[in-house]
Scaffold this motif. Sequence first.
Motif: not given
Length: 704
Positions: A33, A618-620, A654-655, A661
């Motif tokens: 992240h 990878e986004s959270s 999250r993104r 985001s």
Amino acid sequence: MRGITAILVLLSASVVAAGETVKTSGEAQRAAHPSPIPVPDRIEAIVVTASPLAAAGGEFPGSLSVVDGSDLSLLNHSHIQQALVRVPGANISRGNGQEYLPALRSPVLTGAGACGSVLSMQDNLPLFPAGFCNINELFAAHSEAAERVEVIRGPAGTLHGAGAMHGVINVVGPSARSEEETRLRAEAGPEDRWKLGLRSSADTQKGSILSSALSLGQDGGYRAQSGFDQQKLSLVFRSAVSGDVTRFTGTNLEQETAGYVVGEDAYRDDALRRSNPDPDAFRNVRTARLSHSLTRALGSGFELDITPYVRWGEMAFLQHFLPGQPLEQTGYRSAGFRADIQSDLSATTRVIGGLDAEVTHASLRQSQSEPASGSDFLRETLPVGLHYDYRVDAAQLSPFVLAALSPSEQLSLELGLRLEGLRYDYDNRMLSGRTREDGSACGFGGCRYNRPADRTDDFANWSPHAGVTYEWMPEQQLFVNLAHGYRAPQATELYRLQRDQSVAELDSEALRSIEFGLRGRAPRWRYELVGFAMEKRNVIFRDADFFNRSGASTSHQGVELALGLQLAPRWSLDLSASYAEHRYRDDRLLDGLPVDGKLVDSAPRVFGSTRLSWVPDESSRLELEWQHQGRYYTDPLNLHGYPGHDLLNLRAERRLGAGWSVALRLLNLTDEHYAERADYSSFAGDRYFPGEPRALYGEVALLF
């Protein structure tokens, strides 16, 4: 210390026995992240708060914590306490709005002798002038835009001078980086709360960089008439030609203030916890700081670092906790510099010598607009009109020297010494003595407030330091640190006197400390485990006659643990825990009873926080935080107490792609009824600052 030593041995044994298979929790989170803000490694970080010798060579021989940019981004804190709860030994007591009382390897510091015991800085410069501290100093730091927060736990007077008796909190603000994207963050929550943050950088035609950070916030207050408006601006300019860095920070805070709610367990009452017995109270603060940092090679291996700076500040504060509710108006203008020259004398020896200097012009006025309510005694001894009106010119000069020796690759030694001189030139702008403003006498023996005649006061303090770091295994270090901290009397303690006291004969407080620590890391874990013992002498306090005195003593012993474990590839656990005993060690009597050996009030033995993190992709990122505050006494005789509390906080971010985001923060998940601070007064009894109920915050951020 026997019990503490046993705990230390057991904890270190359990840590060393841990497995070594995957990344540390911090490393894994940053890999899965990434943050737009670069984050230093937790063990090998080059931090400005630590010794410049340790940063250049071996490790810092002391207790150092860093709240990094990744954590600060997740927190998006509304109050600095929310970030510092992640630091072992830091037990910041949150007040109303942006107010707080500090505690760093200490009880919660309050009353005479409280402020000026923890040095608060931004970008390695003190936020307030020496001798003119404010108990809430960190509200003048732009922590909302910080890249990280660095904390030295324990005395650091040799490194940083005045005020670093219990430690240092340094907010590292925005830096000038051309690769930084523009970022806009907006957050909203209950009670008409909102925050807006904007950061950006621009390259000039000649390659220089100008970065800016703007933070705006409003809070309607969960208690009646307790909201605030706050604005902060930071500008950083880095010259492409010289590499010099110029920084400016300006802050403005306009705050309505809520006082204690009174009565046993009043914080549990739904009506009382939202009430405000002091609806007219307020605090308005404005500050500005400008600095210019440069580094020059002088030849023959010598390097010069110098940072000149100027500061300005003013505050209007209704002292709602005092009878008559007088208005305090303070202001200061100060200028100074911090400079050092360092060089490698040999392959194993590095020396640095430096000089810190500062001059300050400060003023204080206290006035009362309405007659005091209550008894005839209060109305007569607390007159309407001016109580104090004085100015103080101060000068500080502080040379220091540090030397680092490396007899072997595993062993490093650091020795240091600082001498600090501080002079006050006090000018009373009113009639001296305890009369009314017009010179007439108060009844019942005289007015409460006493104004000393013009005078000068000088204080000189030595601060030696010796530390050893030994790498007994790869990535495993042992350190021992002997340090001495000091705190000169502050101007308000010397010149804002009461009753028959016309002169305050105060000495500088002094603290002697020894600490022993283990720290290390492996692929699956990281830790820092420290045991400490400290003795503080010449503690300044206000006695039963309202006299400011010095001569009290306290002892402080404890164990602190920072631990990170990677439980699974996407699960990690972080712990910051403290166990400490703070006791009175002098022959004072209170209500005819001795305080010697009693636990200092507002000093829980156990407190800390635990964070369970999950990075599903990878986004959270999600985090569940448990904050624990142990039981503590609320009076010096240990007759009244607060049972402590436990809080749960849930945070998620999250993104969404294309620079967007979102984040949610659910604070006080179980809607616990608790007190941010509990106290006992012989006049009012049990009293509390109620904690906030469950609250949900939503955030949207955009990178462009």
